[in-house]
Design an enzyme around this catalytic site. Structure first.
Site, short mmCIF file in Angstrom:
data_model
loop_
_atom_site.label_atom_id
_atom_site.label_comp_id
_atom_site.label_asym_id
_atom_site.label_seq_id
_atom_site.Cartn_x
_atom_site.Cartn_y
_atom_site.Cartn_z
N THR A 274 -54.69 162.40 55.38
CA THR A 274 -54.55 161.48 56.49
C THR A 274 -55.86 160.77 56.76
O THR A 274 -56.93 161.29 56.47
CB THR A 274 -54.13 162.20 57.78
OG1 THR A 274 -55.20 163.07 58.18
CG2 THR A 274 -52.86 163.00 57.60
N ASP A 275 -55.76 159.58 57.35
CA ASP A 275 -56.94 158.99 57.96
C ASP A 275 -57.31 159.86 59.15
O ASP A 275 -56.50 160.63 59.66
CB ASP A 275 -56.66 157.55 58.40
CG ASP A 275 -57.92 156.70 58.48
OD1 ASP A 275 -59.02 157.28 58.58
OD2 ASP A 275 -57.81 155.46 58.47
N TRP A 276 -58.53 159.74 59.62
CA TRP A 276 -59.10 160.67 60.60
C TRP A 276 -58.46 160.50 61.97
O TRP A 276 -58.73 159.55 62.69
CB TRP A 276 -60.61 160.45 60.69
CG TRP A 276 -61.42 161.35 59.81
CD1 TRP A 276 -62.49 162.09 60.21
CD2 TRP A 276 -61.27 161.63 58.41
NE1 TRP A 276 -63.00 162.82 59.14
CE2 TRP A 276 -62.27 162.55 58.03
CE3 TRP A 276 -60.37 161.20 57.44
CZ2 TRP A 276 -62.40 163.03 56.74
CZ3 TRP A 276 -60.49 161.68 56.16
CH2 TRP A 276 -61.50 162.58 55.81
#
Length: 766
Positions: free
Chosen positions: A273-275
């Site tokens: 995932t993106d952060w």
């Protein structure tokens, strides 16, 4: 009796040791069977080295996080099974880590490479791969395992704040340049995380915006670049984006992350995932989002509980953990690489200086460039004295320096006017204090874009004095942008203060019979229609990395012949871009923070953005409807001229080889980027007038020298997506191949026949 107990204990210990193998590339399934549920859950959640802001699990291991301060995060370790931490670091323009460490007198700078848009503008996949190799070496030598890049989203609008990280408005440029970067980085034994998958084409409300895209447009424009990169480079990881896409979050969309990415394209790596903070952990695991980053303790607990109560399938957990382990065994940390913390920054700076000029685009030249006898330079524009080497946010790099234009020109033997230098130096000091007063500590925070400072109001006598005492004027117009916010519509235009500077410089110097050169130090398109009247030459320098001033000087002096070409259309007016009817209008980074949920829902293109323009992105639109542009896709001038001849397209297996001979017909050596556009026969589906299918670049050709370029493409590359059939369909019939210097400058055409072909896909992403 004691002897029996001892023997039994020894047997138990031996059995236990045998049951707890240490991870190797060949025993992943065996290790997986030995893992507890808690350990499996832990492996699916990232760690970020004690940054309590995220509520993360503690991670005191000094050999993972503490050594690589400023890295974005890491994967978990399990000592008893021989599973080490691996380190993930930003970002697309170079390694983003902290330059200082506690109780350590050393400084850990990284090379600030040219932005992605400039690299793509070279149209030179071999050069881009070399830059990737240097970037990958810094990842390796700074003790990291994966760099979070390249950025591969399509430039749907010129105003996306993160366009500087991306390559193009065209998916084939995006895919082929992206694959070159990835292959270069991964040749060093480290990985990438190609991002942001998918539909993240604006920064406004990026965590919660729903991108609504029809199936054909999604497949042909916004997924195609990722598909090409996966097939040609197999990135170790892909990063799922923040946004919703046609309803669900991309991070929990199995149709996107499994059906398309893995089943159709054959992706073998992990998805992270993106952060972001906790979302729907159960859905993310089920979708095939293997690693939740940056990760927190709550997500670990949710995976354990989900497995126990049946809301998360154990087979999904095992599948994702197996992928994580397959990733781990490839990494430098697993292999015990002894990194130096001393990459060759000097050599990489030299490569940056070499690469940057090749991606600069000469937009206009009425004989003023290259500079020949003029040595005394009047340098206007605050950006001349403080060049943008790159953008901001996670795509920024802690660079040892950025060479400004003053230093670059002086290194090339020019004499810079001291009066103007003094004025701008003092003015920049004032602007910094003013920004600090307005924004506080955020004014110097590298994550946020630098606020645009108005040009000083210089009196007319200043311009006249400069014209009388200098040989040439160089004026720089600059723009900064970055993560988390989009550019405003006004940021595209040349502002009143800039317009006054350009006009006054031009009038004063032309009255004295002296030339004016304009440098555009920008991360994305600006209104060049408002620059053209006041420039004898315009050099689009983009944001060229830490050797910026030297690289610009190399082009201005003719040390390097410009050969960059646009990978994005420069429109005459920002509202000429169809996507901008459905793009956040003049919502600043700061405005978004003051909007509550109701306000976001009520504001167009904040909660939801409908891609109503469909395939009408960039040149596909402008060339089809024949709408005038300021500078077309693929455009770029040179100090020499080139002739195209002997066009031919031949069938080869399931693909084609397009041949063209390029001859340097001018008086200086130079390179030429050739674009191959294709016009399809009329069929069931409406198609753009032309579509890019391949490109290539010559070596440096001496005057009179020729080279044959061979450009390859496949029958599948010719296909369009038919939603009635849920298939890629190549129409049989006669196609026209157009060998071009730009989308508007077709040099040679030839027809060829293609056979009909259908490649079935899944009916997903409605």
């Amino acid at each position: 009796m004691n002897k029996k107990i001892f023997i039994a204990a020894t047997m138990i210990a031996t059995t236990t040791a045998m049951a707890q193998p240490k991870l190797t590339p060949s025993n992943i399934d065996q290790v997986l069977k030995q893992m507890t549920l808690q350990e499996k859950a832990t492996m699916l959640v990232g760690y970020t080295f004690g940054q309590s802001y995220w509520g993360l699990p503690s991670d005191p291991d000094p050999n993972a996080g503490a050594i690589v301060l400023g890295a974005a995060g890491n994967t978990a370790k399990i000592d008893r099974l021989g599973i080490p931490h691996t380190v993930l670091t930003d970002g697309p323009a170079g390694v983003h880590i902290s330059e200082k460490r506690p109780n350590d007198p050393n400084t850990y700078y990284c090379t600030g490479f040219p932005i992605g848009t400039l690299l793509a503008s070279t149209w030179n996949t071999e050069l881009v791969k070399r830059v990737g190799e240097a970037m990958g070496n810094e990842v390796l030598e700074y003790g990291c395992d994966v760099i979070l890049g390249p950025g591969m989203n399509i430039m749907r609008s010129p105003l996306c704040g993160r366009n500087f990280e991306y390559f193009s408005e065209d998916p084939f440029v995006t895919g082929l340049i992206g694959a070159a970067v990835i292959n270069g980085i991964q040749s060093q034994g480290v990985g990438v995380s190609a991002k942001h998958f998918a539909g993240n084409n604006q920064e406004t409300n990026r965590l919660h915006n729903n991108s609504v895209v029809d199936q054909r447009t999604l497949r042909e424009i916004y997924l195609k670049g990722f598909e090409i990169a996966v097939r040609k480079s197999q990135p170790w990881t892909i990063m799922s984006s923040y946004n919703y896409l046609n309803g669900p979050w991309t991070q929990e969309n199995k149709e996107l992350l499994t059906t398309i990415l893995r089943d159709e394209w054959g992706f073998k790596g992990i998805v992270m995932t993106d952060w972001t903070n906790t979302r729907h952990t159960d859905r993310q695991v089920a979708a095939g989002n293997d690693l939740l980053t940056p990760g927190n303790a709550e997500q670990i607990a949710q995976i354990v509980k989900g497995a126990q109560d049946g809301t998360i399938k154990m087979e999904d957990i095992d599948r994702n953990v197996r992928r994580i382990l397959e990733y781990v065994v490839k990494t430098p940390h697993f292999k015990g690489y002894k990194y130096s913390n001393k990459p060759d920054i000097q050599a990489h700076a030299a490569l940056t200086r070499e690469a940057a000029p090749e991606g600069m685009v000469l937009l206009k030249n009425e004989g003023s460039l290259p500079i020949k006898s003029e040595k005394r330079v009047a340098l206007f524009g605050i950006t001349s004295y403080n060049l943008y080497g790159g953008g901001t946010g996670s795509g920024d790099v802690n660079k040892p320096y950025v060479i400004d234009l003053v230093k670059g020109l002086e290194n090339a033997g020019f004499v810079i006017n001291d009066t103007l230098r003094g004025v701008y130096t003092k003015y920049n000091e004032f602007a910094a204090l003013e920004a600090e007063a307005e924004m506080g500590p955020l004014s110097t925070n590298s994550f946020f874009p630098r606020p645009r400072v108005k040009e000083p109001q210089l009196g007319l006598n200043t311009y006249m004095f400069a014209a009388a005492n200098n040989d040439i004027a160089i004026v720089t117009v600059g723009r900064s942008s970055g993560e988390g916010g989009d550019r405003t519509f006004a940021d595209f235009d040349i502002n009143d203060d800039e317009q006054a500077m350009l006009m006054n410089t031009y009038e004063a110097f032309h009255k004295a019979g002296k030339p004016v050169v304009v440098i555009l130090n920008v991360g994305g398109a600006v209104n060049t229609e408002e620059v053209k009247p006041y420039a004898d030459a315009i050099l689009l320098a983009w944001q060229p990395g830490m050797e910026a001033g030297n690289s610009i000087a190399d082009v201005l002096t003719g040390k390097v012949n410009p050969s960059g070409k646009l990978t994005v259309t420069f429109p005459c007016n920002i509202d000429d871009v169809p996507a901008n009817k459905n793009f956040p209008r003049d919502i600043t980074f700061w405005d978004e923070f003051t909007m509550d949920d109701e306000a976001k829902k009520a504001t167009p293109n904040v909660a939801e953005t409908r891609y109503e323009e469909g395939l009408n992105v960039g040149y596909r639109y402008f060339q089809t409807v024949q709408k005038p542009v300021s500078y077309p896709f693929g455009y770029g001038l040179s100090y020499t001229t080139f002739e195209y001849s002997k066009p031919k397209v031949s069938k080869k297996g399931k693909g084609y080889v397009a041949a063209i001979t390029v001859k340097n017909t001018g008086s200086v050596a130079g390179k030429e980027a050739v674009q191959l556009y294709v016009t399809a026969p009329k069929g069931k589906l409406q198609k753009p007038a032309i579509e890019l299918k391949a490109f290539g670049k010559t070596r440096e050709l001496k005057p009179g020298e020729s080279q044959q370029l061979l450009l390859t493409f496949t029958n599948y590359d010719l296909a369009s997506y038919d939603t009635d059939q849920q298939a890629w369909v190549t129409d049989g019939g006669e196609y026209t191949a157009k060998f071009a210097a730009s989308a508007e400058d077709i040099r040679q055409t030839v027809t060829f026949k293609a056979s009909a072909e259908t490649v079935k896909c899944h009916d997903v992403m409605r």
